[in-house]
Design a protein around this motif. Sequence first.
Motif, PDB file in Angstrom:
ATOM      1  N   ILE A  92       0.699  -1.322   0.085  1.00  0.00           N
ATOM      2  CA  ILE A  92      -0.111  -0.188   0.038  1.00  0.00           C
ATOM      3  C   ILE A  92       0.884   1.428  -0.257  1.00  0.00           C
ATOM      4  O   ILE A  92       2.061   1.127   0.413  1.00  0.00           O
ATOM      5  N   GLY A  93       0.263   2.435  -0.574  1.00  0.00           N
ATOM      6  CA  GLY A  93       1.186   3.425  -0.482  1.00  0.00           C
ATOM      7  C   GLY A  93       0.821   4.593  -1.462  1.00  0.00           C
ATOM      8  O   GLY A  93      -0.182   4.721  -1.984  1.00  0.00           O
ATOM      9  N   ARG A  94       1.693   5.802  -1.477  1.00  0.00           N
ATOM     10  CA  ARG A  94       1.388   6.805  -2.141  1.00  0.00           C
ATOM     11  C   ARG A  94       2.468   7.031  -3.275  1.00  0.00           C
ATOM     12  O   ARG A  94       3.738   7.015  -2.852  1.00  0.00           O
ATOM     13  N   ILE A  95       1.961   7.172  -4.525  1.00  0.00           N
ATOM     14  CA  ILE A  95       2.919   7.232  -5.518  1.00  0.00           C
ATOM     15  C   ILE A  95       2.658   8.469  -6.526  1.00  0.00           C
ATOM     16  O   ILE A  95       1.742   8.849  -6.582  1.00  0.00           O
ATOM     17  N   GLN A  96       3.739   8.677  -7.161  1.00  0.00           N
ATOM     18  CA  GLN A  96       3.628   9.843  -8.288  1.00  0.00           C
ATOM     19  C   GLN A  96       3.724   8.931  -9.574  1.00  0.00           C
ATOM     20  O   GLN A  96       4.780   8.241  -9.941  1.00  0.00           O
ATOM     21  N   HIS A  97       2.854   9.032 -10.475  1.00  0.00           N
ATOM     22  CA  HIS A  97       3.019   8.520 -12.290  1.00  0.00           C
ATOM     23  C   HIS A  97       2.589   9.550 -13.016  1.00  0.00           C
ATOM     24  O   HIS A  97       1.170   9.869 -12.884  1.00  0.00           O
ATOM     25  N   GLU A  98       3.346   9.616 -13.968  1.00  0.00           N
ATOM     26  CA  GLU A  98       2.994  10.547 -15.122  1.00  0.00           C
ATOM     27  C   GLU A  98       2.257  11.743 -14.784  1.00  0.00           C
ATOM     28  O   GLU A  98       1.416  12.413 -15.345  1.00  0.00           O
ATOM     29  N   GLY A  99       3.188  12.571 -13.629  1.00  0.00           N
ATOM     30  CA  GLY A  99       2.364  13.916 -13.388  1.00  0.00           C
ATOM     31  C   GLY A  99       1.217  13.773 -12.296  1.00  0.00           C
ATOM     32  O   GLY A  99       0.629  14.851 -11.624  1.00  0.00           O
ATOM     33  N   ARG A 100       0.770  12.682 -11.939  1.00  0.00           N
ATOM     34  CA  ARG A 100      -0.400  12.507 -11.110  1.00  0.00           C
ATOM     35  C   ARG A 100      -0.193  11.916  -9.545  1.00  0.00           C
ATOM     36  O   ARG A 100       0.867  10.832  -9.691  1.00  0.00           O
ATOM     37  N   VAL A 101      -0.756  12.277  -8.666  1.00  0.00           N
ATOM     38  CA  VAL A 101      -0.596  11.516  -7.438  1.00  0.00           C
ATOM     39  C   VAL A 101      -1.365  10.362  -7.346  1.00  0.00           C
ATOM     40  O   VAL A 101      -2.791  10.792  -7.061  1.00  0.00           O
ATOM     41  N   TYR A 102      -1.215   9.473  -6.787  1.00  0.00           N
ATOM     42  CA  TYR A 102      -2.174   8.047  -6.595  1.00  0.00           C
ATOM     43  C   TYR A 102      -1.742   7.379  -5.223  1.00  0.00           C
ATOM     44  O   TYR A 102      -0.596   7.335  -4.841  1.00  0.00           O
ATOM     45  N   LEU A 103      -2.936   7.380  -4.604  1.00  0.00           N
ATOM     46  CA  LEU A 103      -2.857   6.205  -3.362  1.00  0.00           C
ATOM     47  C   LEU A 103      -3.300   4.896  -4.217  1.00  0.00           C
ATOM     48  O   LEU A 103      -4.272   4.634  -5.021  1.00  0.00           O
ATOM     49  N   MET A 104      -2.469   3.789  -3.728  1.00  0.00           N
ATOM     50  CA  MET A 104      -2.546   2.699  -4.359  1.00  0.00           C
ATOM     51  C   MET A 104      -2.456   1.560  -3.451  1.00  0.00           C
ATOM     52  O   MET A 104      -1.733   1.512  -2.351  1.00  0.00           O
ATOM     53  N   VAL A 105      -3.269   0.097  -3.572  1.00  0.00           N
ATOM     54  CA  VAL A 105      -3.114  -0.808  -2.839  1.00  0.00           C
ATOM     55  C   VAL A 105      -3.170  -2.084  -3.843  1.00  0.00           C
ATOM     56  O   VAL A 105      -4.123  -1.933  -4.679  1.00  0.00           O
ATOM     57  N   VAL A 106      -2.400  -3.013  -3.481  1.00  0.00           N
ATOM     58  CA  VAL A 106      -2.480  -4.222  -4.300  1.00  0.00           C
ATOM     59  C   VAL A 106      -2.404  -5.356  -3.147  1.00  0.00           C
ATOM     60  O   VAL A 106      -1.627  -5.411  -2.260  1.00  0.00           O
ATOM     61  N   LEU A 107      -3.358  -6.088  -2.999  1.00  0.00           N
ATOM     62  CA  LEU A 107      -3.604  -7.131  -2.160  1.00  0.00           C
ATOM     63  C   LEU A 107      -3.515  -8.492  -2.921  1.00  0.00           C
ATOM     64  O   LEU A 107      -4.221  -8.940  -4.000  1.00  0.00           O
ATOM     65  N   LEU A 108      -2.683  -9.642  -2.493  1.00  0.00           N
ATOM     66  CA  LEU A 108      -2.347 -10.701  -3.155  1.00  0.00           C
ATOM     67  C   LEU A 108      -2.156 -12.160  -2.190  1.00  0.00           C
ATOM     68  O   LEU A 108      -1.576 -11.795  -1.297  1.00  0.00           O
ATOM     69  N   ASN A 109      -2.825 -13.073  -2.440  1.00  0.00           N
ATOM     70  CA  ASN A 109      -2.432 -14.286  -1.623  1.00  0.00           C
ATOM     71  C   ASN A 109      -2.449 -15.780  -2.365  1.00  0.00           C
ATOM     72  O   ASN A 109      -2.872 -15.371  -3.660  1.00  0.00           O
ATOM     73  N   GLY A 110      -1.867 -16.596  -1.770  1.00  0.00           N
ATOM     74  CA  GLY A 110      -1.790 -17.972  -2.597  1.00  0.00           C
ATOM     75  C   GLY A 110      -0.448 -17.900  -3.349  1.00  0.00           C
ATOM     76  O   GLY A 110      -0.389 -18.821  -4.098  1.00  0.00           O
ATOM     77  N   CYS A 111       0.431 -17.183  -2.956  1.00  0.00           N
ATOM     78  CA  CYS A 111       1.673 -17.279  -3.861  1.00  0.00           C
ATOM     79  C   CYS A 111       2.700 -18.537  -3.418  1.00  0.00           C
ATOM     80  O   CYS A 111       2.670 -18.731  -2.197  1.00  0.00           O
ATOM     81  N   SER A 112       3.341 -19.105  -4.249  1.00  0.00           N
ATOM     82  CA  SER A 112       3.933 -20.166  -4.007  1.00  0.00           C
ATOM     83  C   SER A 112       5.414 -19.831  -3.318  1.00  0.00           C
ATOM     84  O   SER A 112       5.679 -20.465  -2.316  1.00  0.00           O
ATOM     85  N   THR A 113       5.624 -18.669  -3.531  1.00  0.00           N
ATOM     86  CA  THR A 113       6.896 -18.101  -2.970  1.00  0.00           C
ATOM     87  C   THR A 113       6.845 -16.431  -2.580  1.00  0.00           C
ATOM     88  O   THR A 113       6.058 -15.821  -3.314  1.00  0.00           O
ATOM     89  N   GLN A 114       7.623 -15.949  -1.559  1.00  0.00           N
ATOM     90  CA  GLN A 114       7.578 -14.436  -1.512  1.00  0.00           C
ATOM     91  C   GLN A 114       8.001 -13.952  -2.944  1.00  0.00           C
ATOM     92  O   GLN A 114       7.321 -12.658  -3.287  1.00  0.00           O
ATOM     93  N   GLU A 115       9.125 -14.108  -3.435  1.00  0.00           N
ATOM     94  CA  GLU A 115       9.576 -13.604  -4.643  1.00  0.00           C
ATOM     95  C   GLU A 115       8.559 -13.602  -5.805  1.00  0.00           C
ATOM     96  O   GLU A 115       8.513 -12.632  -6.487  1.00  0.00           O
ATOM     97  N   VAL A 116       7.870 -14.701  -5.982  1.00  0.00           N
ATOM     98  CA  VAL A 116       6.612 -14.808  -6.961  1.00  0.00           C
ATOM     99  C   VAL A 116       5.691 -13.691  -6.651  1.00  0.00           C
ATOM    100  O   VAL A 116       5.153 -12.947  -7.622  1.00  0.00           O
ATOM    101  N   GLY A 117       5.446 -13.805  -5.447  1.00  0.00           N
ATOM    102  CA  GLY A 117       4.256 -12.770  -5.009  1.00  0.00           C
ATOM    103  C   GLY A 117       4.588 -11.056  -5.187  1.00  0.00           C
ATOM    104  O   GLY A 117       3.947 -10.487  -5.830  1.00  0.00           O
TER     105      GLY A 117
END
Length: 336
Positions: free
Chosen positions: A286-311
């Motif tokens: 989760i976090g706050r980013i800047q992309h192409e001149g815009r400011v976004y709040l962004m969240v990505v939630l994921l589960n069921g990954c085989s390894t942390q690196e894949v996730g």
Amino acid sequence: MHENPRVRRRGRSRREQRRRRRARRRRITWTVTSVVILTGVATTYAITGSDSGQSSARAKAPSPPAVSARAKAGDAPADAPEPLPSPTPAQESFDLEPALAPVTALFGDNRMSVAMLDVNSGATATYGHDAFDTASIVKVDILATLLLQAQDQGRTLTTQERAQSAAMIQKSDNDSTSALWTRIGSAPGLDAANERLGLSQTQGGEGTVWGITQTTAEDQIRLLQSVFGDKSPLSEASRAYIQDLMRHVVGSQTWGVSAAADSGTTALKNGWLKRTRTKKWDVNSIGRIQHEGRVYLMVVLLNGCSTQEVGISIVEQASRASAAAFSRELREKSTT
């Protein structure tokens, strides 16, 4: 022929009684109508009398100025509910599913949810609406709860609390987190704070297991709004404190939504957890980013990954694809 004075007095007395009865009926009708309108319990009532003597099946609501005038006059009952603000139309959210198709094709047994908010316009973009384990992203919520409680008590954080908070956010230290989890009152304390922060889909983990707090991507956007926005129960000083810690996480933990950032400083918190029973990984960012001149709040939630690196790889691919698609959508809307 002269009228008998006694008859005249009786006639006047009867006329006076009838006049008083009519006046009393008007007062009763007005009182019933006033209470019905001001309490706002329902829209349909049986009115037992009217000036015309006819019954009505529906009470007609008066114009707003009339209600306001009576309220100012003190006619409303003492326990009358506070007026609710007018609902605002829900803004349509941009669907990220097409943009994420190449990423979700790699999923296997994984589940994912993504949410984005364009800070300037308030536009949103989403994919998926399931509940997920928070893993360590709950640490932002724990700190927000601690600061809210300190505000209520009229105090600043102690030296120990500040040290534990810094370790919890910047290094994702679990011992510090467990100590602060106990300090805030565990799940009940977190849930009480979340009511004030507007998180309606988040439930604190049982006992000491703060990492399996359940949440949704939409709720995490609401949490980020409380941290980075002005309309928040958190004070300006509390918000600035959380923001500073999220901007200075250790280098090994700067992966995640930061993959979509192309300028400026990213503020984020990541979480990763290997479940004991399934041996699968939860990987969140989760976090706050800047992309192409815009400011976004962004969240990505994921589960069921085989390894942390894949996730981590999937979270970063999803972040880049989502930011690119959402930015393109916003550009197209701004030119039409």
